[in-house]
Design an enzyme around this catalytic site. Structure first.
Site, mmCIF file in Angstrom:
data_model
loop_
_atom_site.group_PDB
_atom_site.id
_atom_site.type_symbol
_atom_site.label_atom_id
_atom_site.label_comp_id
_atom_site.label_asym_id
_atom_site.label_seq_id
_atom_site.Cartn_x
_atom_site.Cartn_y
_atom_site.Cartn_z
ATOM 1 N N ALA A 1 66.489 -13.390 64.847
ATOM 2 C CA ALA A 1 65.772 -13.325 64.697
ATOM 3 C C ALA A 1 64.989 -12.749 62.879
ATOM 4 O O ALA A 1 64.173 -13.340 62.068
ATOM 5 C CB ALA A 1 64.257 -12.765 65.420
ATOM 6 N N ASP B 1 61.435 -7.487 70.566
ATOM 7 C CA ASP B 1 61.047 -8.114 71.532
ATOM 8 C C ASP B 1 62.587 -9.375 71.732
ATOM 9 O O ASP B 1 62.546 -9.961 72.235
ATOM 10 C CB ASP B 1 59.701 -9.612 70.944
ATOM 11 C CG ASP B 1 58.751 -8.373 70.968
ATOM 12 O OD1 ASP B 1 58.665 -7.448 71.936
ATOM 13 O OD2 ASP B 1 57.021 -8.663 70.217
ATOM 14 N N ASN C 1 56.609 -12.865 73.254
ATOM 15 C CA ASN C 1 57.449 -12.900 72.517
ATOM 16 C C ASN C 1 59.683 -13.221 73.407
ATOM 17 O O ASN C 1 59.890 -13.938 72.977
ATOM 18 C CB ASN C 1 57.749 -11.659 71.364
ATOM 19 C CG ASN C 1 56.382 -12.033 69.775
ATOM 20 O OD1 ASN C 1 55.780 -13.080 70.024
ATOM 21 N ND2 ASN C 1 55.802 -11.120 69.436
#
Ligand code: ADP
Ligand code: MG
Length: 323
Positions: free
Chosen positions: A300, A270, A55
């Protein structure tokens, strides 16, 4: 509305090595989690690319960094799947080791309340050993920044940190999946630590604030404990409250989170780590890298999944109205 300066996303450069894990995440939703011995019907199986290191590599490459992934995949179909998804993100996977047997896998169940159980089967991730890392030494030492997390054998993580630190490469360690049992050498050779607030509290033996408000904590004292523990520079992420950067001189600096309508924060930690790697390889300070990371990680949070939720520099700038 103030225009946000995300122009650093136009200047991502340098090269990053990531040594670590790639997993295929098998997720099934159920109404409730099963009891021992019980069989339940679940929803459709989702197989998504994951693994913390994978990731982190994907996010750094998506925003424009040159990323080389070092790790191992198995001889199952997931091996090709994991490499394919990383290549789509722009990661160089040509140095990944191919071994027999299963790739790294997680089996995840999620109930209707979002509670989950996760089983991690290391598979090929367990074969990221020092023979392999030594065989990659030349390429590894050509990068300026190294990213490590703890889904690979601890001896490999520690020896790789030493090898790279001694060669003048900046070593970032993400103490996740969390362990308080960090080898003394790993602490010494990791230049920057990244943890979330719960990991920091466990590592330093600090109680969680009753109201959950970490921002009201005594960050000067936390910085002092962090230094005493052995990390000179560290970043503590605080979910929707952003992050705190602990500098080598003991000063601390809060970076507010980006304001977003969060749908799924899987993979946000991540995304933060991948952006720190990209910022540092581009010559940004830790503070400036963290200021960029809250936007990349915030973006994200607006999409489902981990690797599937990461944006390119252009997408992130457009989303925050920065262009
Ligand atoms: N609800 C949210 N809104 C905006 N940003 C978020 C949100 N949740 C996480 N983030 C961003 O992702 C970063 C990492 O999230 P965090 O939850 O601290 O990590 P982890 O996933 O390791 O627990 C935060 O520092 C923040 O920048
Ligand atoms: Mg969190």
């Amino acid at each position: 509305m103030t225009r946000i300066d995300l122009s650093a996303l136009d200047h991502i450069s340098g090269s990053i090595s990531i040594v670590g894990s790639m997993n295929a995440d098998y997720t099934v939703t159920t109404e409730r989690l099963p009891q021992p011995g019980e069989t339940l019907n679940g929803g459709p199986l989702q197989i998504l690319p994951g693994g913390k290191s994978g990731n982190q590599a994907a996010v750094a490459a998506r925003i424009g960094a040159n990323v080389t992934m070092f790790g191992a995949v198995g001889s199952d179909a997931n091996g090709d799947f994991l490499l394919g998804r990383l290549q789509d993100a722009g990661v160089d996977t040509s140095h990944v080791r191919h071994v027999g047997g299963a790739s790294g896998t997680t089996v995840i169940t999620v109930d209707a309340k979002g509670e989950n159980t996760i089983i991690y089967s290391a598979g090929s991730n367990a074969k990221v050993d020092m023979d392999y890392v030594n065989s990659q030494k030349e390429t590894l030492l050509a990068s300026s920044v190294l990213g490590l997390c703890l889904e690979s054998p601890m001896e490999t993580v520690t020896a790789t940190a030493k090898m790279c630190h001694d060669a003048g490469i900046k070593v970032l360690l993400n103490d996740s999946p969390f362990t308080a049992e960090l080898p003394e050498e790993l602490i010494r050779y990791a230049d920057v630590l990244l943890v979330n607030e719960h990991e920091m509290a466990q590592l330093l033996g600090i109680g969680e604030p009753e109201d959950g408000d970490w921002l009201g904590s005594d960050w000067g004292a936390i910085a002092a404990s962090m230094h005493e523990f052995g990390f000179k520079e560290a970043i503590v992420t605080l979910g929707g409250d952003g992050a705190v950067v602990i500098d080598a001189d003991g000063s601390t600096h809060h970076v507010e989170a980006a304001t977003v309508d969060a749908k799924d924060t899987t993979g946000c930690g991540d995304a933060f780590m991948g952006t720190l790697l990209a910022g540092l390889s581009s010559g940004l300070s830790i503070r400036d890298s963290a200021s960029l990371a809250v936007y990349v990680a915030g973006y994200a949070a607006t999409n489902y999944g981990a690797q599937a939720s990461y944006g390119t520099g252009e997408e992130i700038k457009r989303f925050f109205g920065a262009e």
